[in-house]
Design a protein around this motif. Structure first.
Motif, PDB file in Angstrom:
ATOM      1  N   SER A 118      64.472  87.548  42.453  1.00  0.00           N
ATOM      2  CA  SER A 118      64.039  86.144  42.474  1.00  0.00           C
ATOM      3  C   SER A 118      64.263  85.508  43.833  1.00  0.00           C
ATOM      4  O   SER A 118      63.729  84.433  44.114  1.00  0.00           O
ATOM      5  N   ARG A 119      65.053  86.159  44.704  1.00  0.00           N
ATOM      6  CA  ARG A 119      65.317  85.648  46.044  1.00  0.00           C
ATOM      7  C   ARG A 119      64.257  86.176  47.009  1.00  0.00           C
ATOM      8  O   ARG A 119      64.107  87.397  47.179  1.00  0.00           O
ATOM      9  N   PRO A 120      63.533  85.298  47.680  1.00  0.00           N
ATOM     10  CA  PRO A 120      62.425  85.771  48.524  1.00  0.00           C
ATOM     11  C   PRO A 120      62.872  86.569  49.734  1.00  0.00           C
ATOM     12  O   PRO A 120      62.111  87.391  50.249  1.00  0.00           O
ATOM     13  N   GLU A 121      64.101  86.358  50.191  1.00  0.00           N
ATOM     14  CA  GLU A 121      64.542  87.031  51.408  1.00  0.00           C
ATOM     15  C   GLU A 121      64.933  88.495  51.176  1.00  0.00           C
ATOM     16  O   GLU A 121      65.107  89.251  52.129  1.00  0.00           O
ATOM     17  N   ASP A 168      52.233  80.875  51.743  1.00  0.00           N
ATOM     18  CA  ASP A 168      53.661  81.118  51.961  1.00  0.00           C
ATOM     19  C   ASP A 168      54.109  82.325  51.147  1.00  0.00           C
ATOM     20  O   ASP A 168      54.267  82.244  49.926  1.00  0.00           O
ATOM     21  N   PRO A 169      54.336  83.468  51.780  1.00  0.00           N
ATOM     22  CA  PRO A 169      54.710  84.681  51.037  1.00  0.00           C
ATOM     23  C   PRO A 169      56.058  84.572  50.334  1.00  0.00           C
ATOM     24  O   PRO A 169      56.375  85.412  49.483  1.00  0.00           O
ATOM     25  N   ARG A 170      56.859  83.552  50.661  1.00  0.00           N
ATOM     26  CA  ARG A 170      58.156  83.363  50.004  1.00  0.00           C
ATOM     27  C   ARG A 170      58.072  82.410  48.817  1.00  0.00           C
ATOM     28  O   ARG A 170      59.089  82.110  48.181  1.00  0.00           O
ATOM     29  N   SER A 171      56.884  81.967  48.495  1.00  0.00           N
ATOM     30  CA  SER A 171      56.715  80.931  47.480  1.00  0.00           C
ATOM     31  C   SER A 171      56.909  81.469  46.063  1.00  0.00           C
ATOM     32  O   SER A 171      56.872  82.679  45.817  1.00  0.00           O
ATOM     33  N   THR A 172      57.065  80.545  45.135  1.00  0.00           N
ATOM     34  CA  THR A 172      57.167  80.913  43.720  1.00  0.00           C
ATOM     35  C   THR A 172      55.879  81.552  43.226  1.00  0.00           C
ATOM     36  O   THR A 172      55.907  82.469  42.399  1.00  0.00           O
ATOM     37  N   LEU A 173      54.731  81.089  43.721  1.00  0.00           N
ATOM     38  CA  LEU A 173      53.460  81.696  43.341  1.00  0.00           C
ATOM     39  C   LEU A 173      53.448  83.178  43.687  1.00  0.00           C
ATOM     40  O   LEU A 173      53.036  84.019  42.867  1.00  0.00           O
ATOM     41  N   HIS A 174      53.907  83.528  44.875  1.00  0.00           N
ATOM     42  CA  HIS A 174      53.934  84.937  45.252  1.00  0.00           C
ATOM     43  C   HIS A 174      54.946  85.716  44.409  1.00  0.00           C
ATOM     44  O   HIS A 174      54.730  86.905  44.116  1.00  0.00           O
ATOM     45  N   LEU A 175      56.047  85.074  44.006  1.00  0.00           N
ATOM     46  CA  LEU A 175      56.995  85.746  43.120  1.00  0.00           C
ATOM     47  C   LEU A 175      56.323  86.096  41.794  1.00  0.00           C
ATOM     48  O   LEU A 175      56.469  87.221  41.288  1.00  0.00           O
ATOM     49  N   TYR A 176      55.589  85.150  41.215  1.00  0.00           N
ATOM     50  CA  TYR A 176      54.903  85.433  39.947  1.00  0.00           C
ATOM     51  C   TYR A 176      53.871  86.543  40.112  1.00  0.00           C
ATOM     52  O   TYR A 176      53.758  87.427  39.247  1.00  0.00           O
ATOM     53  N   ARG A 177      53.117  86.516  41.197  1.00  0.00           N
ATOM     54  CA  ARG A 177      52.161  87.607  41.439  1.00  0.00           C
ATOM     55  C   ARG A 177      52.882  88.954  41.539  1.00  0.00           C
ATOM     56  O   ARG A 177      52.417  89.967  41.010  1.00  0.00           O
ATOM     57  N   GLU A 178      54.017  88.948  42.227  1.00  0.00           N
ATOM     58  CA  GLU A 178      54.797  90.179  42.371  1.00  0.00           C
ATOM     59  C   GLU A 178      55.291  90.667  41.011  1.00  0.00           C
ATOM     60  O   GLU A 178      55.171  91.863  40.674  1.00  0.00           O
ATOM     61  N   LEU A 179      55.851  89.760  40.209  1.00  0.00           N
ATOM     62  CA  LEU A 179      56.414  90.151  38.923  1.00  0.00           C
ATOM     63  C   LEU A 179      55.351  90.661  37.963  1.00  0.00           C
ATOM     64  O   LEU A 179      55.541  91.674  37.278  1.00  0.00           O
ATOM     65  N   LEU A 180      54.211  89.962  37.901  1.00  0.00           N
ATOM     66  CA  LEU A 180      53.168  90.383  36.974  1.00  0.00           C
ATOM     67  C   LEU A 180      52.476  91.657  37.462  1.00  0.00           C
ATOM     68  O   LEU A 180      52.035  92.478  36.650  1.00  0.00           O
ATOM     69  N   GLY A 181      52.401  91.830  38.775  1.00  0.00           N
ATOM     70  CA  GLY A 181      51.893  93.093  39.305  1.00  0.00           C
ATOM     71  C   GLY A 181      52.825  94.246  38.965  1.00  0.00           C
ATOM     72  O   GLY A 181      52.371  95.350  38.624  1.00  0.00           O
ATOM     73  N   GLY A 232      52.555  68.280  47.296  1.00  0.00           N
ATOM     74  CA  GLY A 232      51.915  68.880  48.462  1.00  0.00           C
ATOM     75  C   GLY A 232      52.510  70.230  48.796  1.00  0.00           C
ATOM     76  O   GLY A 232      51.801  71.233  48.952  1.00  0.00           O
ATOM     77  N   ASP A 233      53.842  70.285  48.884  1.00  0.00           N
ATOM     78  CA  ASP A 233      54.519  71.537  49.222  1.00  0.00           C
ATOM     79  C   ASP A 233      54.364  72.581  48.123  1.00  0.00           C
ATOM     80  O   ASP A 233      54.409  73.785  48.396  1.00  0.00           O
ATOM     81  N   LEU A 234      54.221  72.129  46.875  1.00  0.00           N
ATOM     82  CA  LEU A 234      54.130  73.052  45.750  1.00  0.00           C
ATOM     83  C   LEU A 234      52.699  73.306  45.306  1.00  0.00           C
ATOM     84  O   LEU A 234      52.473  73.969  44.293  1.00  0.00           O
ATOM     85  N   SER A 235      51.737  72.805  46.048  1.00  0.00           N
ATOM     86  CA  SER A 235      50.338  72.997  45.668  1.00  0.00           C
ATOM     87  C   SER A 235      49.937  74.461  45.762  1.00  0.00           C
ATOM     88  O   SER A 235      50.577  75.272  46.451  1.00  0.00           O
ATOM     89  N   VAL A 236      48.851  74.797  45.080  1.00  0.00           N
ATOM     90  CA  VAL A 236      48.335  76.165  45.151  1.00  0.00           C
ATOM     91  C   VAL A 236      48.018  76.523  46.598  1.00  0.00           C
ATOM     92  O   VAL A 236      48.374  77.610  47.081  1.00  0.00           O
ATOM     93  N   GLU A 237      47.356  75.618  47.315  1.00  0.00           N
ATOM     94  CA  GLU A 237      46.983  75.888  48.708  1.00  0.00           C
ATOM     95  C   GLU A 237      48.206  76.212  49.558  1.00  0.00           C
ATOM     96  O   GLU A 237      48.206  77.189  50.333  1.00  0.00           O
ATOM     97  N   ALA A 238      49.258  75.408  49.442  1.00  0.00           N
ATOM     98  CA  ALA A 238      50.448  75.629  50.251  1.00  0.00           C
ATOM     99  C   ALA A 238      51.142  76.943  49.884  1.00  0.00           C
ATOM    100  O   ALA A 238      51.619  77.679  50.759  1.00  0.00           O
ATOM    101  N   GLN A 239      51.193  77.259  48.606  1.00  0.00           N
ATOM    102  CA  GLN A 239      51.938  78.439  48.190  1.00  0.00           C
ATOM    103  C   GLN A 239      51.178  79.744  48.433  1.00  0.00           C
ATOM    104  O   GLN A 239      51.792  80.786  48.653  1.00  0.00           O
ATOM    105  N   VAL A 240      49.862  79.693  48.394  1.00  0.00           N
ATOM    106  CA  VAL A 240      49.096  80.888  48.754  1.00  0.00           C
ATOM    107  C   VAL A 240      49.426  81.303  50.183  1.00  0.00           C
ATOM    108  O   VAL A 240      49.515  82.498  50.507  1.00  0.00           O
TER     109      VAL A 240
END
Length: 514
Positions: A489-492, A416-429, A406-414
């Motif tokens: 890799s640290r969201p903060e 959450d700007p600190r999520s791993t999903l946002h990290l991957y978007r940032e890195l690939l961008g 639940g916490d790691l779902s696509v819906e939850a991570q979209v």
């Protein structure tokens, strides 16, 4: 809509996203992922910032090895959908600027394939020689000492009706094709043409180094016989690959083939690129067997870069459908995020396994839910899409979900700007925006005697240097690397500010140096 670049070497600047169709997204509520589900999930993939998708097998299959036992190379298994669905997927992917690679299984078929059904029907059948048949040894046993990659049993099964053994490098339900027969080669070329004519952009070739076994099939030393997949390395394969490459090069979409060449000794996989006339890319799996250790990772990256010196081009893989997810291997989400930074910035083509961008771990599979013949169910667990209890899959998914779905779902991570999903978007961008990270040379720094736990590499292009540093030690460190912090890799961490040199435990940073 995005456009596909007309570039013969598009794959050198691409990021490829592997989709295991059964586990990606369920479009009809039966608990098994399918092509309509993949189409629904393509926006998520495109927004991630990748350039191509690779689909594990979607062909008709009895599913003894979940699609790697192909019964018809030119049709889609009903569990995944139809040929029309495949055409719609290719079209939609292209609209989104995504190329499509299919898994191609050249070494073997299903024992239910019409070719093998004919081959085993009689020693006189015209397709008898399409597979590898041999008489029994003098004692009546298998023709040689080879052991199957699955279950530790002989790689030969006796067909009592015809009195000969057939070879299977994997399950008995997966008989090996005889590529020494020109008719087999021609038929397998036709399977490539079928999909290229439908618009696919290339292939991942399953255990492609095994296809050129030749005729001798002599006994191997005991150690090699019991590890067949990493022991077969025959010259005839290279002749076959050159002819496959010529076929691919005849198509206008510049199709690419990346080979699963599961050879782990230094220098072995690079030989399958030939003189730019065999495979375009080969997977290098040494990172899948390397611990979270600065010295070990530095050694692997340095060795790979040396073997794949320009104009050759390496690949980078953290996880796939056959190996535990890298978060599970490394033991923490922080390490998984740091590894993502490294993979997105090294010289080469990264392959991302669906779910990496969510920081998923392997699922725990109860004994009564195990279905894979080689115990790979944990890494193949379904992708959680929503925070609802069924995570978008209906009441009965084919495997249990990974932990914390639940916490790691696509819906939850979209959200959450600190999520791993946002990290991957940032890195690939960042990779897409910075030519230095896509095309620049790379230098791996030697260990700093005062900070041996820090792995650092530099990417350079036209006078610019981008440094990547990872702290694999037990405590925070400070490095002397003045510049602008582009990613962490640290969201903060605040981005686009002066880098203060601080590296937390299991932190990776990307710095434009000054």
């Amino acid at each position: 809509m995005a456009e596909l670049r007309d570039d013969p070497r598009w794959w050198t600047e691409a990021v490829v996203y592997q989709i295991y169709p059964r586990s990606f997204r369920d479009g009809n509520g039966d608990g098994i992922g399918d092509l309509p589900g993949i189409i629904e999930g393509l926006d998520h993939v495109a927004e991630l910032g990748v350039d191509a998708i690779w689909l594990s097998p979607i062909y008709r299959s009895p599913m003894a090895d979940f699609g790697y036992d192909v019964a018809d190379h030119t049709d889609v298994d009903p569990v995944f959908g139809t040929l029309d669905d495949a055409d719609r997927l290719i079209a939609r992917a292209h609209e989104l600027g995504l190329r499509v690679l299919l898994d191609w299984v050249p070494n073997h078929t299903s024992d239910q394939h019409p070719w093998f059904q004919a081959s085993r029907s009689s020693r006189d059948d015209p397709r008898r020689d399409w597979y590898v048949w041999r008489d029994p040894a003098p004692d009546g046993g298998p023709p040689n000492n080879w052991i199957s990659a699955f279950k530790g049993v002989p790689a030969w099964t006796l067909d009592e009706a015809t009195g000969q053994y057939y070879l299977h490098s994997f399950l008995a339900e997966q008989p090996d094709l005889n590529w020494s027969n020109p008719e087999v080669e021609a038929a397998m070329h036709d399977t490539l043409r079928f999909w290229l004519d439908r618009g696919v952009d290339g292939f991942r070739a399953d255990v492609v180094h095994l296809i050129g076994k030749g005729e001798e099939l002599a006994d191997l030393p005991e150690r090699k016989a019991s590890n067949l997949v990493v022991s077969i390395d025959e010259p005839f394969t290279h002749e076959l690959l050159r002819r496959i490459r010529a076929l691919l090069d005849s198509y206008p979409q510049h199709p690419m083939m990346v080979g699963e060449v599961y050879l782990l000794k230094p220098g072995q996989t690079v030989g399958y690129l030939g003189d730019d006339d065999e495979l375009h890319l080969t997977f290098d799996f040494r990172t899948l067997h390397t611990a979270w250790d600065a010295g070990a990772l530095r050694s692997v990256i340095t060795t790979v870069q040396s073997e794949f010196a320009p104009p050759l081009w390496p690949t980078w893989v953290l996880s796939n459908h056959d190996r535990p997810r890298h978060r599970s291997r490394y033991g923490s989400l922080e390490r998984a995020r740091a590894a993502a930074v490294l993979t997105a910035t090294v010289r080469g083509t990264p392959f991302i396994y669906a779910g990496e961008e969510l920081g998923l771990e392997d699922a725990e599979i109860p004994a009564d839910r195990v279905v894979d013949p080689d115990g790979r169910d944990g890494e193949r667990a379904p992708i959680p899409w929503t925070t609802e209890p069924d995570h978008g899959w209906g009441p009965d998914p084919w495997l249990p979900f990974p932990p914390d779905s639940g916490d790691l779902s696509v819906e939850a991570q979209v959200a959450d700007p600190r999520s791993t999903l946002h990290l991957y978007r940032e890195l690939l961008g960042l990779r897409r925006a910075e030519a230095t990270l896509r095309r620049g040379t790379m230098h791996v720094l030697g260990p700093d005697p005062e900070r041996p736990e820090v792995l650092e590499l530099h990417r350079q292009l036209e006078g610019e240097t981008i440094a990547v540093a990872v702290n694999l030690g037990e405590g925070p460190v400070t490095i002397e690397r003045p510049g602008t912090l582009l990613a962490s890799s640290r969201p903060e961490r605040e981005r686009d500010v002066d880098f203060d040199g601080h590296l937390d435990v299991d932190e990776a940073v990307v710095v434009r140096t000054t």
